[in-house]
Write a protein that holds these residues in place. Sequence first.
Motif, PDB file in Angstrom:
ATOM      1  N   ILE A 126      29.710  58.093  21.509  1.00  8.30           N
ATOM      2  CA  ILE A 126      31.077  57.836  21.956  1.00  8.30           C
ATOM      3  C   ILE A 126      31.173  58.160  23.437  1.00  8.30           C
ATOM      4  N   THR A 127      32.014  57.403  24.120  1.00  8.26           N
ATOM      5  CA  THR A 127      32.185  57.553  25.559  1.00  8.26           C
ATOM      6  C   THR A 127      33.365  58.468  25.853  1.00  8.26           C
ATOM      7  N   VAL A 128      33.195  59.343  26.847  1.00  5.18           N
ATOM      8  CA  VAL A 128      34.346  60.120  27.321  1.00  5.18           C
ATOM      9  C   VAL A 128      34.503  59.906  28.822  1.00  5.18           C
ATOM     10  N   ASN A 129      35.731  60.063  29.276  1.00  9.21           N
ATOM     11  CA  ASN A 129      36.022  59.979  30.700  1.00  9.21           C
ATOM     12  C   ASN A 129      35.938  61.378  31.285  1.00  9.21           C
ATOM     13  N   THR A 130      34.832  61.662  31.959  1.00  9.17           N
ATOM     14  CA  THR A 130      34.591  63.018  32.479  1.00  9.17           C
ATOM     15  C   THR A 130      35.569  63.404  33.588  1.00  9.17           C
ATOM     16  N   GLN A 131      36.317  62.439  34.108  1.00  9.41           N
ATOM     17  CA  GLN A 131      37.285  62.765  35.171  1.00  9.41           C
ATOM     18  C   GLN A 131      38.501  63.497  34.598  1.00  9.41           C
ATOM     19  N   ASP A 132      38.668  63.465  33.261  1.00  7.89           N
ATOM     20  CA  ASP A 132      39.784  64.188  32.641  1.00  7.89           C
ATOM     21  C   ASP A 132      39.230  64.976  31.462  1.00  7.89           C
ATOM     22  N   PRO A 133      38.683  66.159  31.738  1.00  5.94           N
ATOM     23  CA  PRO A 133      38.005  66.927  30.687  1.00  5.94           C
ATOM     24  C   PRO A 133      38.904  67.274  29.506  1.00  5.94           C
ATOM     25  N   VAL A 134      40.171  67.541  29.751  1.00  2.00           N
ATOM     26  CA  VAL A 134      41.064  67.894  28.642  1.00  2.00           C
ATOM     27  C   VAL A 134      41.204  66.705  27.698  1.00  2.00           C
ATOM     28  N   ALA A 135      41.401  65.526  28.267  1.00  2.00           N
ATOM     29  CA  ALA A 135      41.499  64.322  27.437  1.00  2.00           C
ATOM     30  C   ALA A 135      40.165  64.028  26.757  1.00  2.00           C
ATOM     31  N   ALA A 136      39.060  64.318  27.446  1.00  2.00           N
ATOM     32  CA  ALA A 136      37.739  64.081  26.858  1.00  2.00           C
ATOM     33  C   ALA A 136      37.542  64.944  25.616  1.00  2.00           C
ATOM     34  N   VAL A 137      38.003  66.181  25.682  1.00  2.00           N
ATOM     35  CA  VAL A 137      37.880  67.066  24.518  1.00  2.00           C
ATOM     36  C   VAL A 137      38.656  66.487  23.336  1.00  2.00           C
ATOM     37  N   LYS A 138      39.862  65.996  23.601  1.00  2.00           N
ATOM     38  CA  LYS A 138      40.651  65.392  22.511  1.00  2.00           C
ATOM     39  C   LYS A 138      39.922  64.195  21.914  1.00  2.00           C
ATOM     40  N   GLU A 139      39.296  63.402  22.784  1.00  2.00           N
ATOM     41  CA  GLU A 139      38.577  62.226  22.294  1.00  2.00           C
ATOM     42  C   GLU A 139      37.385  62.652  21.433  1.00  2.00           C
ATOM     43  N   ILE A 140      36.679  63.675  21.862  1.00  2.00           N
ATOM     44  CA  ILE A 140      35.539  64.173  21.079  1.00  2.00           C
ATOM     45  C   ILE A 140      36.016  64.628  19.699  1.00  2.00           C
ATOM     46  N   GLU A 141      37.153  65.332  19.676  1.00  2.00           N
ATOM     47  CA  GLU A 141      37.655  65.855  18.398  1.00  2.00           C
ATOM     48  C   GLU A 141      38.037  64.731  17.432  1.00  2.00           C
ATOM     49  N   ARG A 142      38.419  63.589  17.990  1.00  2.00           N
ATOM     50  CA  ARG A 142      38.785  62.439  17.165  1.00  2.00           C
ATOM     51  C   ARG A 142      37.582  61.938  16.355  1.00  2.00           C
ATOM     52  N   TRP A 143      36.367  62.218  16.812  1.00  2.00           N
ATOM     53  CA  TRP A 143      35.164  61.689  16.155  1.00  2.00           C
ATOM     54  C   TRP A 143      34.358  62.751  15.422  1.00  2.00           C
ATOM     55  N   ALA A 144      34.888  63.954  15.393  1.00  2.00           N
ATOM     56  CA  ALA A 144      34.172  65.042  14.716  1.00  2.00           C
ATOM     57  C   ALA A 144      33.922  64.670  13.259  1.00  2.00           C
ATOM     58  N   GLY A 145      32.704  64.847  12.819  1.00  2.00           N
ATOM     59  CA  GLY A 145      32.375  64.591  11.422  1.00  2.00           C
ATOM     60  C   GLY A 145      32.072  63.142  11.079  1.00  2.00           C
ATOM     61  N   HIS A 146      32.196  62.238  12.034  1.00  2.00           N
ATOM     62  CA  HIS A 146      31.867  60.838  11.750  1.00  2.00           C
ATOM     63  C   HIS A 146      30.383  60.752  11.381  1.00  2.00           C
TER      64      HIS A 146
END
Lengths: 364, 364
Positions: free
Chosen positions: A141-161
Motif C-alpha cells: 500500500i502507498t502512503v504519502n510521506t509528506q503527511d505522516p499523520v495521514a499516512a498512519v491512518k492509511e496504514i491502519e486502514r489496511w491492518a490485518g489485510h
Amino acid sequence: MATIAPGPTTTTTASLTRTGIVDCDVHVYPRGNDEIKSRLSMPWRDRYGGGGRGFFGNPVHGSRLDSNPPNGGPVGSDPDFLRKQLIDEYGIAYAVLLPRAFCNLHPDPDFGTAIAAAFNDWLAETWLSEYNPDGVFKGSITVNTQDPVAAVKEIERWAGHPHVVQVMTDSGARAPFGQRQYHPIYEACERHGFRFAIHPGTDGMGINVQPSPGYPTHYIEWHTCLSLAFQAHLVSLLTEGVFVRFPGLGVTLTEGGVSWLPALMWRLDAEWKSLRSEVPWLDKPPSAYLRDHVRLSSQPIETPDNPKHLLAMLDLLDAEHVLMFASDYPHWDFDSPTHAFPRLPETLHRRIFGETAREWYGLE
Amino acid sequence: MATIAPGPTTTTTASLTRTGIVDCDVHVYPRGNDEIKSRLSMPWRDRYGGGGRGFFGNPVHGSRLDSNPPNGGPVGSDPDFLRKQLIDEYGIAYAVLLPRAFCNLHPDPDFGTAIAAAFNDWLAETWLSEYNPDGVFKGSITVNTQDPVAAVKEIERWAGHPHVVQVMTDSGARAPFGQRQYHPIYEACERHGFRFAIHPGTDGMGINVQPSPGYPTHYIEWHTCLSLAFQAHLVSLLTEGVFVRFPGLGVTLTEGGVSWLPALMWRLDAEWKSLRSEVPWLDKPPSAYLRDHVRLSSQPIETPDNPKHLLAMLDLLDAEHVLMFASDYPHWDFDSPTHAFPRLPETLHRRIFGETAREWYGLE
C-alpha cells in the motif's frame, strides 16, 4: 531619461495606422504538439511532450516493448497477460506488487494522501482480490510521506489485510527518511507487521528537492544517480537510530541498485568508529543494523562484463542474507529470473530467489 | 473582532504603571558564548559555537591531535614540522598540496574569486618557493567555479609555473560539474597542462545546494554522504561528454572514497547500453573514459574488517590504473602510508604509491 533606440517598424495588411487599445500580453497556442514537433529536428522531435513538461522521461521507452496487453490497455494492467508473461512463464510463487501512485510530490498534502488511498482501494479491489484467487499477488500500500499523520491512518486502514505485506513510498522527499517527522509511519508499520519499502521516483519532482549537486542534464544521469539518493536515505535511517527506536521495523530497498552496498557500509562503519559519540544510540556498527533490518531487491542487478566480478561483489555484500530477487516487470530494464544473474552457488540461488523473501514477508 | 485572551500580567520593580513609548523589538546578547554554554547540558555544551553557526563541524576533532606545530600556529602551517611528521617520516618524494580556501560558497562571485587568488599567491610565495628548495611540494591552485570566466583568468596567471600541477575546487556547487558553464575552465586546464581536482567541501553551504534528499542531521551522515555528491559530479562529467570535448583533460577525484567506483561504473555502463542515443557523443562505455581521464586519490581508503575484501575491491575497480595514494595530512582520518592498506601485490603497491601519480602529474 536616457535615449532608447526606437523599436522595430511594423506594418499591418489592413492599414498603416490603428486606433484603440494596445494589449501587451496575449497568448496564442499551436493547435496541437505536432505544429511544434514538425519544426523540431531529431532527436528533439521524438522527445518533445508539449508545454510545461520539462521533466525526464525515458528517451527510448519506459516499458518492455512486448508488454503491451494484446487486448489493449496500459502495460501491467491485464492480469491474464501478466500471469502469462511473468507468473506462468517463470514459475513465480509470489509477486510483490508495487503500484506507482507518484503521490508524494504534490504541494497539497491532502491531494497526495487522497491519491494514495485511491490507489490502495483500487489495488485491494482488483489485484489483491478479484485477480487473486490463488493468492499469488501480495500488495504494497502507498502512503504519502509528506503527511505522516495521514499516512498512519492509511496504514491502519489496511491492518490485518491477508494480502498486504508492506507500506511503500517513492524516494523523492524534502528530508531524508531517517528524520523525526517520519517516525510515526515506522511505528505504525512495526505495530501492524508491515515492511516499509522505498522505491526510486519523484526525486526532484514537484515539491521534492533534487538530491544531487544541482539539476542533472539527461535522463541517463538522473536515472543513474537515483541510486545515490537511495543511499543517502539509508544512511539517514541508520544514523538516526530508526532501528533502535523501532526494533521490529524492516525496510525494503527496492530498485535502487545493489553493488554500492559494501562501499557505503565500509565507509559508514569507519565513520562510526570515530564519530560514535555523535550517535550514541548505535551500540554496534551501522552495517549490523542493516543486516538485521534491511533487505534489497535485486533489479537492476549490475552486470559487469566479467560475471565473476558480480559474484565477487555478491560475496562482499553478504547477498545470502540481504538480497531478494525482483524483475521490475514490465519496465524496460526488466531482469529475467533465468538470465539476469550468472550461475550462482546453490545456497545463494535459493536464498536470493525466494527463501529470504519468504522469511521477510512471512510467506509460506 | 474575536475576543482574544488577555496577555500575561507583568510588574516592574520601579512602579506598577509606566508611561511613555513601548518598543516591541530590542535585542540583548550574552557577554560571551560561555553564558549559554554553561546552561547547555553535554554534549551540546561541547559543540555549541555561538549564534549563526548552524553548520557541521566534526564533533570530535577535525585534525590529528599530534599535528599541532610545537612552535605554535595552526595545523599544517609549519613547513619544518610538516616535513618532519610527513615527508621525512615516510620518505615522501612529492606531496601534492591542496589548500582549503572554501571560496565557492559566497553569494558574491567577485569575493570568491578574490579569495582564490589570495590563496594562490600565498601558496606560490610560501610552500611552492620559500619552503620548497628541493621541489618536494607540488601545488594545486584554487579557482572559484561560480565564475568560470574569472576562473580561466586565474588559471592563465599560473600557466608555466614549475610547481603548479593542478587546478582545484571544492565539490559544493549549484550545478553538476559536467555542465556547460564550467567548460571554459576545462579548456584552460587542458591548454595549460593542469589536472583538474575536485575535493569534498562546501556542499550545502552558502549558496550551494545540499546534494542529498533534504538536509542531513548529523556530521556522520553529512560526511558519509559527501562521497555520493562526488559520484554525481563524476556521472555528470562522463555523460556530458567533457572528455570528448577536451581530450587532454584529466580529473583527479580527491578524498571522495574509492570503493564505490565499480558499482557506479557498472550501473552507468548498463544505462549507456540502453540509452546511448541520448548521449551520442560517447562512442565507448563511460567507464572507458574514466580509465583514460580520471584518477582517484586513496584517502579515506575503506577498511572492511576482512582485509581480503579490500583487495577484492581494488581488483574490481582496476586500482592498478586509477588509484593514487594520499594521506590527507593533517586531518583526523589521516591514512598512513605504512598502515592504511593491507599488504599489496608488488606491482599494485608500486602503482598506487607513486608510479600512477608520477605519470599523471608529469613528475620524475
